[in-house]
Write a protein that holds these residues in place. Structure first.
Motif, PDB file in Angstrom:
ATOM      1  N   THR A  11       0.835  -1.207   0.000  1.00 37.21           N
ATOM      2  CA  THR A  11       0.000   0.000   0.000  1.00 37.21           C
ATOM      3  C   THR A  11       0.868   1.255   0.000  1.00 37.21           C
ATOM      4  N   ASP A  12       0.207   2.401   0.051  1.00 36.84           N
ATOM      5  CA  ASP A  12       0.920   3.686   0.109  1.00 36.84           C
ATOM      6  C   ASP A  12       1.208   4.118   1.546  1.00 36.84           C
ATOM      7  N   TYR A  13       0.798   3.314   2.508  1.00 39.76           N
ATOM      8  CA  TYR A  13       1.050   3.649   3.917  1.00 39.76           C
ATOM      9  C   TYR A  13       2.476   3.266   4.295  1.00 39.76           C
ATOM     10  N   SER A  14       3.090   4.072   5.132  1.00 36.05           N
ATOM     11  CA  SER A  14       4.413   3.723   5.646  1.00 36.05           C
ATOM     12  C   SER A  14       4.245   2.834   6.872  1.00 36.05           C
ATOM     13  N   ALA A  15       5.281   2.075   7.193  1.00 39.81           N
ATOM     14  CA  ALA A  15       5.233   1.207   8.370  1.00 39.81           C
ATOM     15  C   ALA A  15       5.021   2.037   9.632  1.00 39.81           C
ATOM     16  N   LYS A  16       5.630   3.236   9.665  1.00 41.37           N
ATOM     17  CA  LYS A  16       5.474   4.118  10.818  1.00 41.37           C
ATOM     18  C   LYS A  16       4.024   4.553  10.986  1.00 41.37           C
ATOM     19  N   GLU A  17       3.391   4.923   9.869  1.00 42.90           N
ATOM     20  CA  GLU A  17       1.983   5.331   9.876  1.00 42.90           C
ATOM     21  C   GLU A  17       1.091   4.210  10.420  1.00 42.90           C
ATOM     22  N   ILE A  18       1.380   3.004   9.957  1.00 37.43           N
ATOM     23  CA  ILE A  18       0.578   1.839  10.347  1.00 37.43           C
ATOM     24  C   ILE A  18       0.719   1.569  11.839  1.00 37.43           C
ATOM     25  N   MET A  19       1.940   1.628  12.335  1.00 42.42           N
ATOM     26  CA  MET A  19       2.168   1.379  13.765  1.00 42.42           C
ATOM     27  C   MET A  19       1.515   2.460  14.627  1.00 42.42           C
ATOM     28  N   GLU A  20       1.575   3.696  14.166  1.00 52.11           N
ATOM     29  CA  GLU A  20       0.938   4.782  14.916  1.00 52.11           C
ATOM     30  C   GLU A  20      -0.575   4.562  14.996  1.00 52.11           C
ATOM     31  N   TYR A  30      -4.766 -12.164  13.138  1.00 49.61           N
ATOM     32  CA  TYR A  30      -4.573 -13.601  12.948  1.00 49.61           C
ATOM     33  C   TYR A  30      -3.728 -13.918  11.705  1.00 49.61           C
ATOM     34  N   PRO A  31      -2.791 -14.867  11.842  1.00 51.87           N
ATOM     35  CA  PRO A  31      -1.946 -15.254  10.708  1.00 51.87           C
ATOM     36  C   PRO A  31      -2.745 -16.024   9.648  1.00 51.87           C
ATOM     37  N   ALA A  32      -2.881 -15.421   8.475  1.00 55.90           N
ATOM     38  CA  ALA A  32      -3.628 -16.020   7.361  1.00 55.90           C
ATOM     39  C   ALA A  32      -3.357 -15.180   6.123  1.00 55.90           C
ATOM     40  N   THR A  33      -3.974 -15.553   5.002  1.00 55.52           N
ATOM     41  CA  THR A  33      -3.855 -14.773   3.767  1.00 55.52           C
ATOM     42  C   THR A  33      -5.131 -13.974   3.560  1.00 55.52           C
ATOM     43  N   TYR A  34      -4.972 -12.677   3.304  1.00 57.55           N
ATOM     44  CA  TYR A  34      -6.118 -11.770   3.157  1.00 57.55           C
ATOM     45  C   TYR A  34      -6.079 -11.116   1.782  1.00 57.55           C
ATOM     46  N   SER A  35      -7.225 -11.149   1.099  1.00 58.14           N
ATOM     47  CA  SER A  35      -7.344 -10.541  -0.229  1.00 58.14           C
ATOM     48  C   SER A  35      -8.074  -9.209  -0.135  1.00 58.14           C
ATOM     49  N   PHE A  36      -7.629  -8.241  -0.946  1.00 58.86           N
ATOM     50  CA  PHE A  36      -8.239  -6.906  -0.949  1.00 58.86           C
ATOM     51  C   PHE A  36      -8.591  -6.528  -2.386  1.00 58.86           C
ATOM     52  N   TYR A  37      -9.743  -5.847  -2.526  1.00 56.35           N
ATOM     53  CA  TYR A  37     -10.300  -5.605  -3.849  1.00 56.35           C
ATOM     54  C   TYR A  37     -10.363  -4.123  -4.220  1.00 56.35           C
ATOM     55  N   GLU A  38      -9.765  -3.291  -3.394  1.00 59.82           N
ATOM     56  CA  GLU A  38      -9.703  -1.865  -3.691  1.00 59.82           C
ATOM     57  C   GLU A  38      -8.257  -1.451  -3.901  1.00 59.82           C
ATOM     58  N   GLU A  39      -8.078  -0.424  -4.689  1.00 59.72           N
ATOM     59  CA  GLU A  39      -6.724   0.074  -4.954  1.00 59.72           C
ATOM     60  C   GLU A  39      -6.097   0.667  -3.699  1.00 59.72           C
ATOM     61  N   PRO A  59      -7.414   0.836  -0.056  1.00 59.80           N
ATOM     62  CA  PRO A  59      -8.312   0.680   1.090  1.00 59.80           C
ATOM     63  C   PRO A  59      -7.786   1.427   2.303  1.00 59.80           C
ATOM     64  N   SER A  60      -8.676   1.782   3.211  1.00 57.97           N
ATOM     65  CA  SER A  60      -8.255   2.456   4.440  1.00 57.97           C
ATOM     66  C   SER A  60      -7.514   1.457   5.326  1.00 57.97           C
ATOM     67  N   LEU A  61      -6.756   1.969   6.278  1.00 57.28           N
ATOM     68  CA  LEU A  61      -6.063   1.079   7.209  1.00 57.28           C
ATOM     69  C   LEU A  61      -7.059   0.244   8.004  1.00 57.28           C
ATOM     70  N   GLU A  62      -8.198   0.865   8.337  1.00 57.78           N
ATOM     71  CA  GLU A  62      -9.243   0.134   9.063  1.00 57.78           C
ATOM     72  C   GLU A  62      -9.719  -1.060   8.249  1.00 57.78           C
ATOM     73  N   ASP A  80      -9.272  -4.749   9.732  1.00 60.91           N
ATOM     74  CA  ASP A  80     -10.532  -5.360  10.157  1.00 60.91           C
ATOM     75  C   ASP A  80     -10.623  -6.868   9.889  1.00 60.91           C
ATOM     76  N   PRO A  81     -10.352  -7.358   8.665  1.00 64.50           N
ATOM     77  CA  PRO A  81     -10.483  -8.805   8.436  1.00 64.50           C
ATOM     78  C   PRO A  81      -9.523  -9.640   9.268  1.00 64.50           C
ATOM     79  N   MET A  82      -8.390  -9.058   9.657  1.00 68.47           N
ATOM     80  CA  MET A  82      -7.420  -9.793  10.475  1.00 68.47           C
ATOM     81  C   MET A  82      -7.949  -9.967  11.895  1.00 68.47           C
ATOM     82  N   ILE A  83      -8.592  -8.926  12.404  1.00 68.43           N
ATOM     83  CA  ILE A  83      -9.202  -9.020  13.740  1.00 68.43           C
ATOM     84  C   ILE A  83     -10.430  -9.923  13.692  1.00 68.43           C
ATOM     85  N   LYS A  84     -11.201  -9.778  12.623  1.00 72.63           N
ATOM     86  CA  LYS A  84     -12.398 -10.602  12.452  1.00 72.63           C
ATOM     87  C   LYS A  84     -12.046 -12.084  12.430  1.00 72.63           C
ATOM     88  N   GLN A  85     -10.930 -12.423  11.779  1.00 69.75           N
ATOM     89  CA  GLN A  85     -10.510 -13.825  11.714  1.00 69.75           C
ATOM     90  C   GLN A  85     -10.083 -14.328  13.090  1.00 69.75           C
TER      91      GLN A  85
END
Length: 389
Positions: A166-175, A212-221, A223-226, A230-235
Motif C-alpha cells: 500500500t501507500d502507507y508507511s510502516a510508521k503510519e501503520i504502527m501509529e 490472525y496469521p492467514a492470507t487476506y485478499s483486498f479488492y480496492e486500490e 483501502p483504508s487502514l481500518e 478489520d479482516p485480520m481481527i475478524k478472523q
C-alpha cells in the motif's frame, strides 16, 4: 344299499372339493405373497432411487452451476430481501441450480448479514463465494493485492507487509495500531476480543497478537487502514469463537490465551511438541517460577536475536520473563491455531524445563535443573564447540 353308496360318494366328493379348495387357497396365498414381495421390492427400489436421486441432486446443487462459465451477470439484491427471495432471484438468473437448497445451505452454515446492493455473479461461483460476497456487500471482482501474515510474525513485521502493498508507511501503520482510539473503534465491533486488557500501561503494542496469521485478499486500490486491519481481527474472533467453552473451563481471558499462545509460538520449532511446551509454562506458573523464555528478551530489546546473551537477561522491561514472574503484559507475536490449542489442551507432565538443540531444532524436556543443565551441555554447549572447530 344304493343310498349308502350315494352317501359315501357325496362324502368323497365333499372331501375332494374341500381338498381342492384348500389347495387353491394355498396357491392363491403363494401368489399373493409373491405379488406383495414384488410390490414391496418395487417400492424399496423406488424409494432408494428417489433418495439416491435426491442426494445426487442436492450434491449437484451445492456445486457451481457451470464451472466453466465465468461470464458475470449484474444482479440487484433489494433492501429487505429474505434468504428465500435471494435464492429464488439467483435461481431465476441462472447463477445457482436451486433457490430452496441455497436457503437451507445458508441456514445450515448459520450465515447471516446479507447486504442489499448491486452484485456481479457468475455460474462458475461456489455457494461459499456467493454468500461471502453478499455478506461483505462488495462486488465480486479480482483481487488487487493480498497480504499473507505468517504464524509467529510480530506487529512491526505485519506493518512492513502492509506497507509493501500500500501507500502507507510502516510508521503510519504502527501509529494507527498504537492509537487508543483504534482500540475503541474495534472494541465496538468486536467486544468479545477487543477488551480493556489491551489498554494496560505496560503493553508495548495493544494489537500485538490480535491480527490472525492467514492470507487476506483486498479488492480496492487504496483501502483504508481500518479496512485492512478489520479482516485480520475478524478472523481472530472467528477462530477464538470455537474455544469459548474451553476458555471458560480454564478461566482464562482472551488476552491471557493469546499471550501464552504467542510465547509457545515463538519457542516452538518445527519438531516441537507445543502441548509439552505449554505444560512447562503452566507448571512453572504453578510453582511460582519465572517463565524464563528467551523470545520475551528479544521482544523487550526490540531486535531479532540468534542467541540470548547473559547481559540481555538484565534488560529492564515488563516483558523480561527472567525478572518478572507470570505472563508478559500482552502477546509478543501472532499465534497460530496449534499454539492456541496447546494452551487449552496442555500435556500432563512434570516438566519444568525445555531446550531446543543447536542446529537441529529437536526439543528436550527435563524435570529438574540438574537434568536441564546436562541436556544443555550435551545438545547446546558441546554442539557449539564442535561447530566452532
Amino acid at each position: 344299499m344304493a343310498d349308502k353308496s350315494r352317501e359315501k360318494d357325496n362324502k368323497l366328493t365333499k372331501k375332494t372339493i374341500i381338498k381342492n379348495h384348500l389347495i387353491e387357497r394355498g396357491n392363491e396365498a403363494r401368489i399373493i405373497r409373491k405379488i406383495v414381495a414384488i410390490i414391496t421390492l418395487v417400492f424399496v427400489l423406488a424409494a432408494g432411487a428417489t433418495l439416491l436421486g435426491g442426494y445426487l441432486y442436492i450434491e449437484s446443487a451445492l456445486k457451481p452451476l457451470d464451472p466453466d462459465n465465468q461470464k458475470q451477470k449484474e444482479i440487484e439484491v433489494p433492501i429487505g430481501s429474505s434468504t428465500s427471495s435471494i435464492g429464488q432471484l439467483l435461481e431465476e438468473k441462472n447463477i445457482i441450480k436451486n433457490g430452496t437448497i441455497f436457503k437451507y445451505y445458508v441456514k445450515f452454515k448459520n450465515i447471516s448479514g446479507f447486504q442489499a446492493g448491486n452484485y456481479k455473479f457468475s455460474p462458475s461461483m461456489t455457494l461459499a463465494e456467493i454468500t461471502n460476497a453478499l455478506q461483505s456487500g462488495k462486488l465480486v471482482q479480482k483481487e488487487v493485492f493480498k497480504i499473507t501474515v505468517p504464524e509467529g510474525f510480530q506487529l512491526e513485521q505485519i506493518a512492513d507487509l502492509i506497507a509493501k502493498q500500500t501507500d502507507y508507511s510502516a510508521k503510519e501503520i504502527m501509529e494507527k495500531l498504537d492509537d487508543p482510539k483504534t482500540i475503541e473503534e474495534f472494541a465496538k465491533k468486536y467486544p468479545e476480543i477487543i477488551t480493556d486488557d489491551m489498554k494496560a500501561k505496560n503493553i508495548k503494542h495493544p494489537f500485538e497478537g490480535y491480527l490472525y496469521p492467514a492470507t487476506y485478499s483486498f479488492y480496492e486500490e487504496n483501502p483504508s487502514l481500518e479496512a485492512i486491519i478489520d479482516p485480520m481481527i475478524k478472523q481472530t474472533e472467528k477462530v477464538l469463537a470455537n474455544y469459548d467453552g474451553a476458555l471458560s473451563e480454564k478461566k482464562m481471558s482472551v488476552h491471557e490465551l493469546l499471550t501464552l499462545a504467542s510465547l509457545i509460538e515463538k519457542e516452538a520449532t518445527a519438531k516441537a511438541d507445543r502441548q509439552k511446551i505449554a505444560s512447562v509454562f503452566f507448571n512453572r506458573i504453578d510453582e511460582d517460577m519465572p517463565l524464563q523464555t528467551d523470545p520475551t528478551i528479544a521482544y523487550a530489546l526490540g531486535e531479532h536475536q540468534v542467541r540470548t546473551m547473559y547481559e540481555d537477561l538484565k534488560v529492564d522491561s515488563p516483558y523480561n520473563t527472567y525478572v518478572h514472574k507470570g505472563l508478559t503484559p500482552g502477546p509478543i507475536a501472532n499465534a497460530g491455531k496449534e499454539s492456541i490449542e496447546a494452551v487449552l489442551n496442555p500435556a500432563d507432565t512434570d516438566y519444568l524445563y525445555f531446550l531446543a538443540e543447536y542446529g537441529t531444532g529437536d526439543v528436550y524436556f527435563a524435570k529438574t535443573l540438574e537434568e536441564h543443565n546436562a541436556l544443555k551441555k550435551k545438545h547446546i554447549t558441546d554442539k557449539r564447540k564442535e561447530a566452532s572447530k
